[in-house]
Design a protein around this motif. Structure first.
Motif, PDB file in Angstrom:
ATOM      1  N   LEU A  56      14.676  41.925  86.660  1.00  0.00           N
ATOM      2  CA  LEU A  56      15.583  40.865  86.122  1.00  0.00           C
ATOM      3  C   LEU A  56      15.743  41.253  84.437  1.00  0.00           C
ATOM      4  N   GLY A  57      15.196  42.441  84.351  1.00  0.00           N
ATOM      5  CA  GLY A  57      14.924  42.790  82.932  1.00  0.00           C
ATOM      6  C   GLY A  57      16.443  43.113  82.143  1.00  0.00           C
ATOM      7  N   TYR A  58      17.366  43.675  83.025  1.00  0.00           N
ATOM      8  CA  TYR A  58      18.426  44.185  82.219  1.00  0.00           C
ATOM      9  C   TYR A  58      18.592  45.548  81.396  1.00  0.00           C
ATOM     10  N   THR A  59      17.392  46.066  81.415  1.00  0.00           N
ATOM     11  CA  THR A  59      17.163  47.314  80.723  1.00  0.00           C
ATOM     12  C   THR A  59      16.719  48.476  81.546  1.00  0.00           C
ATOM     13  N   PRO A  60      16.807  49.698  81.512  1.00  0.00           N
ATOM     14  CA  PRO A  60      16.274  50.590  82.444  1.00  0.00           C
ATOM     15  C   PRO A  60      14.814  50.881  82.699  1.00  0.00           C
ATOM     16  N   ILE A  61      14.204  50.735  81.729  1.00  0.00           N
ATOM     17  CA  ILE A  61      12.661  51.014  82.098  1.00  0.00           C
ATOM     18  C   ILE A  61      12.194  50.027  82.950  1.00  0.00           C
ATOM     19  N   PRO A  62      12.213  48.499  82.538  1.00  0.00           N
ATOM     20  CA  PRO A  62      11.847  47.769  83.721  1.00  0.00           C
ATOM     21  C   PRO A  62      12.478  47.667  84.946  1.00  0.00           C
ATOM     22  N   SER A  63      13.765  47.861  85.198  1.00  0.00           N
ATOM     23  CA  SER A  63      14.365  47.969  86.408  1.00  0.00           C
ATOM     24  C   SER A  63      13.851  49.234  87.145  1.00  0.00           C
ATOM     25  N   ILE A  64      13.691  50.589  86.548  1.00  0.00           N
ATOM     26  CA  ILE A  64      13.166  51.545  87.472  1.00  0.00           C
ATOM     27  C   ILE A  64      11.757  51.228  87.789  1.00  0.00           C
ATOM     28  N   THR A  65      11.067  50.711  86.897  1.00  0.00           N
ATOM     29  CA  THR A  65       9.306  50.102  87.172  1.00  0.00           C
ATOM     30  C   THR A  65       9.523  49.341  88.199  1.00  0.00           C
ATOM     31  N   SER A  66      10.471  48.336  88.230  1.00  0.00           N
ATOM     32  CA  SER A  66      10.332  47.282  89.223  1.00  0.00           C
ATOM     33  C   SER A  66      10.670  47.730  90.902  1.00  0.00           C
ATOM     34  N   VAL A  67      11.472  48.743  91.141  1.00  0.00           N
ATOM     35  CA  VAL A  67      11.411  49.284  92.268  1.00  0.00           C
ATOM     36  C   VAL A  67      10.296  49.793  92.699  1.00  0.00           C
ATOM     37  N   VAL A  68       9.630  50.544  91.827  1.00  0.00           N
ATOM     38  CA  VAL A  68       8.418  51.374  92.251  1.00  0.00           C
ATOM     39  C   VAL A  68       7.120  50.035  92.744  1.00  0.00           C
ATOM     40  N   VAL A  69       7.212  49.266  91.760  1.00  0.00           N
ATOM     41  CA  VAL A  69       6.227  47.992  92.042  1.00  0.00           C
ATOM     42  C   VAL A  69       6.485  47.321  93.347  1.00  0.00           C
ATOM     43  N   TYR A  70       7.633  46.833  93.462  1.00  0.00           N
ATOM     44  CA  TYR A  70       8.203  46.360  94.506  1.00  0.00           C
ATOM     45  C   TYR A  70       8.061  47.171  96.051  1.00  0.00           C
ATOM     46  N   ILE A  71       8.665  48.447  96.118  1.00  0.00           N
ATOM     47  CA  ILE A  71       8.271  49.098  97.116  1.00  0.00           C
ATOM     48  C   ILE A  71       6.821  49.350  97.617  1.00  0.00           C
ATOM     49  N   GLY A  72       5.916  49.283  96.479  1.00  0.00           N
ATOM     50  CA  GLY A  72       4.588  49.350  96.657  1.00  0.00           C
ATOM     51  C   GLY A  72       4.178  48.220  97.474  1.00  0.00           C
ATOM     52  N   GLY A  73       4.632  47.082  97.156  1.00  0.00           N
ATOM     53  CA  GLY A  73       4.278  45.745  97.828  1.00  0.00           C
ATOM     54  C   GLY A  73       4.693  45.751  99.330  1.00  0.00           C
ATOM     55  N   ILE A  74       6.086  46.539  99.254  1.00  0.00           N
ATOM     56  CA  ILE A  74       6.637  46.418 100.869  1.00  0.00           C
ATOM     57  C   ILE A  74       5.896  47.289 101.726  1.00  0.00           C
ATOM     58  N   ILE A  75       5.366  48.454 101.248  1.00  0.00           N
ATOM     59  CA  ILE A  75       4.480  49.308 101.992  1.00  0.00           C
ATOM     60  C   ILE A  75       3.088  48.797 102.474  1.00  0.00           C
ATOM     61  N   ILE A  76       2.570  48.144 101.666  1.00  0.00           N
ATOM     62  CA  ILE A  76       1.119  47.239 101.821  1.00  0.00           C
ATOM     63  C   ILE A  76       1.531  46.361 102.860  1.00  0.00           C
ATOM     64  N   LEU A  77       2.444  45.709 102.687  1.00  0.00           N
ATOM     65  CA  LEU A  77       2.899  44.553 103.671  1.00  0.00           C
ATOM     66  C   LEU A  77       3.158  45.336 105.022  1.00  0.00           C
ATOM     67  N   GLY A  78       3.680  46.298 104.925  1.00  0.00           N
ATOM     68  CA  GLY A  78       3.993  47.063 106.170  1.00  0.00           C
ATOM     69  C   GLY A  78       2.809  47.521 107.072  1.00  0.00           C
ATOM     70  N   LYS A  79       1.889  48.171 106.336  1.00  0.00           N
ATOM     71  CA  LYS A  79       0.662  48.452 106.733  1.00  0.00           C
ATOM     72  C   LYS A  79      -0.398  47.443 107.157  1.00  0.00           C
ATOM     73  N   THR A  80      -0.208  46.339 106.599  1.00  0.00           N
ATOM     74  CA  THR A  80      -1.126  45.405 106.902  1.00  0.00           C
ATOM     75  C   THR A  80      -0.388  44.417 108.057  1.00  0.00           C
ATOM     76  N   ALA A  81       0.602  44.947 108.531  1.00  0.00           N
ATOM     77  CA  ALA A  81       1.513  43.914 109.451  1.00  0.00           C
ATOM     78  C   ALA A  81       0.440  43.378 110.503  1.00  0.00           C
ATOM     79  N   LYS A  82      -0.454  44.291 111.241  1.00  0.00           N
ATOM     80  CA  LYS A  82      -1.178  43.696 112.357  1.00  0.00           C
ATOM     81  C   LYS A  82      -1.995  42.506 112.136  1.00  0.00           C
ATOM     82  N   ASP A  83      -2.444  42.377 110.739  1.00  0.00           N
ATOM     83  CA  ASP A  83      -3.131  41.073 110.244  1.00  0.00           C
ATOM     84  C   ASP A  83      -1.796  39.834 110.109  1.00  0.00           C
ATOM     85  N   SER A  84      -2.439  38.766 110.465  1.00  0.00           N
ATOM     86  CA  SER A  84      -1.334  37.858 110.649  1.00  0.00           C
ATOM     87  C   SER A  84      -0.948  37.436 109.051  1.00  0.00           C
ATOM     88  N   PHE A  85       0.391  37.401 108.870  1.00  0.00           N
ATOM     89  CA  PHE A  85       1.078  37.059 107.519  1.00  0.00           C
ATOM     90  C   PHE A  85       0.927  35.533 107.311  1.00  0.00           C
TER      91      PHE A  85
END
Length: 256
Positions: free
Chosen positions: A227-256
Motif C-alpha cells: 500500500l506504499g504507492y511508491t516503487p521500492i516498497p511495492s517491489i519489496t512487498s511482493v518478495v516478502v509476500y510470496i516468501g510467506g506464500i511459499i512457507i505456507l505452501g511448504k507447511t501445508a501438511k501441518d494443520s493451518f
C-alpha cells in the motif's frame, strides 16, 4: 452438506479473485500502453507500483489451488479464501489512477476511498481473526464474531467523512480522507495479529509451527508494504509476500 457448502464458498472466493485479477491485468496493460504512447516518463514507476499487486493476487490464488489439490482439509477453517478475497479487493485502488489517466471518472472518488478503507481494514481484521484461531482460542461462534468485526469495519468506513471532489488525487491514508485515524486502526490491528502469532509460538512450539507463524507474518508485512504507492516498497512487498506464500505452501501438511 457442510463440506459441500465449504467447497462452494472456496470456489466462489477463487472465482471472485480471478475476476478481480483479470480486470486488474486489463487495466494495468491499458494504463501502461497509454503512458508509453504519451511518452510519459512515469510509466515505469506506475508499472513498478502496480505490477507487484498483480503478482500478489496470482500467488494468493496459486496457494489456494495448491491446497485444494493437495491438502484439501488444511485451509484454517476457511479463513484463507475470505482473506485473499479482501486482499484482491485492495487491488481496486488502481482505478483512481487509471481514471485520471484516461480522464474519465466513471466512479466517484468517495466511493473508491470507501472501498479502499473497507478492504484494508477488513484484511487486517481477518488477519487478526486468523491469528486468534492459530493461537488456539476456542470460539464456538467464531464466524459470528468475525461478522460483527467486519460490520464494525463497515461502520468505521462510512462514519469517517471524506473531503474528496470527483477527480481529486486522494489516497486512503491522506488527511482529507481522515487517513490518520484509518492508518492508526490499520497498524494497531496488524501489530496485534503479528503479536498473537508470535505469542502462540512462544506458548507452545510443539503445537504451533514457527514456520507457519513466520509465513502469516510475512503475508501481513508484504500486504502492508504493497500500500506504499511508491516503487521500492511495492517491489519489496511482493518478495516478502510470496516468501510467506511459499512457507505456507511448504507447511501445508501441518494443520493451518
Amino acid at each position: 452438506m457442510e463440506d459441500k457448502n465449504e467447497k462452494i464458498k472456496r470456489s466462489g472466493a477463487l472465482a471472485f479473485q480471478m475476476i478481480i485479477s483479470l480486470f486488474y491485468t486489463a487495466i494495468l496493460i491499458h494504463m501502461t500502453y497509454i503512458l508509453i504512447s504519451r511518452r510519459s516518463e512515469g510509466w515505469s514507476n506506475a508499472v513498478m507500483i502496480y505490477l507487484p499487486q498483480l503478482l500478489i493476487l496470482i500467488s494468493s490464488m496459486a496457494l489456494q489451488f495448491f491446497l485444494k489439490i493437495n491438502h484439501r482439509t488444511h485451509s484454517q477453517e476457511g479463513v484463507l479464501p475470505i482473506l485473499f478475497s479482501f486482499i484482491a479487493l485492495e487491488a481496486t485502488m488502481i482505478l483512481q489512477d487509471y481514471m485520471a489517466i484516461i480522464d474519465m471518472y466513471a466512479v466517484p472518488t468517495e466511493v473508491l476511498v470507501y472501498a479502499s478503507r473497507f478492504s484494508v481494514l477488513g484484511t487486517a481484521i481477518i488477519f487478526l481473526f486468523s491469528s486468534i484461531q492459530f493461537y488456539g482460542t476456542n470460539l464456538s461462534r467464531s464466524w459470528l464474531y468475525l461478522g460483527f468485526a467486519l460490520a464494525s469495519v463497515a461502520y468505521i468506513t462510512f462514519a469517517l467523512p471524506i473531503s474528496a471532489p470527483t477527480g481529486s488525487d486522494i489516497k486512503i491514508f491522506t488527511s482529507s480522507a481522515n487517513g490518520d485515524i484509518v492508518m492508526l486502526c490499520y497498524f494497531i490491528i496488524n501489530i496485534a495479529a503479528i503479536a498473537t502469532y508470535a505469542v502462540a509460538v512462544v506458548k507452545d512450539r510443539a503445537t504451533h509451527s514457527p514456520l507457519r507463524s513466520l509465513g502469516y507474518t510475512l503475508l501481513i508485512i508484504g500486504n502492508i508494504m504493497s500500500l506504499g504507492y511508491t516503487p521500492i516498497p511495492s517491489i519489496t512487498s511482493v518478495v516478502v509476500y510470496i516468501g510467506g506464500i511459499i512457507i505456507l505452501g511448504k507447511t501445508a501438511k501441518d494443520s493451518f
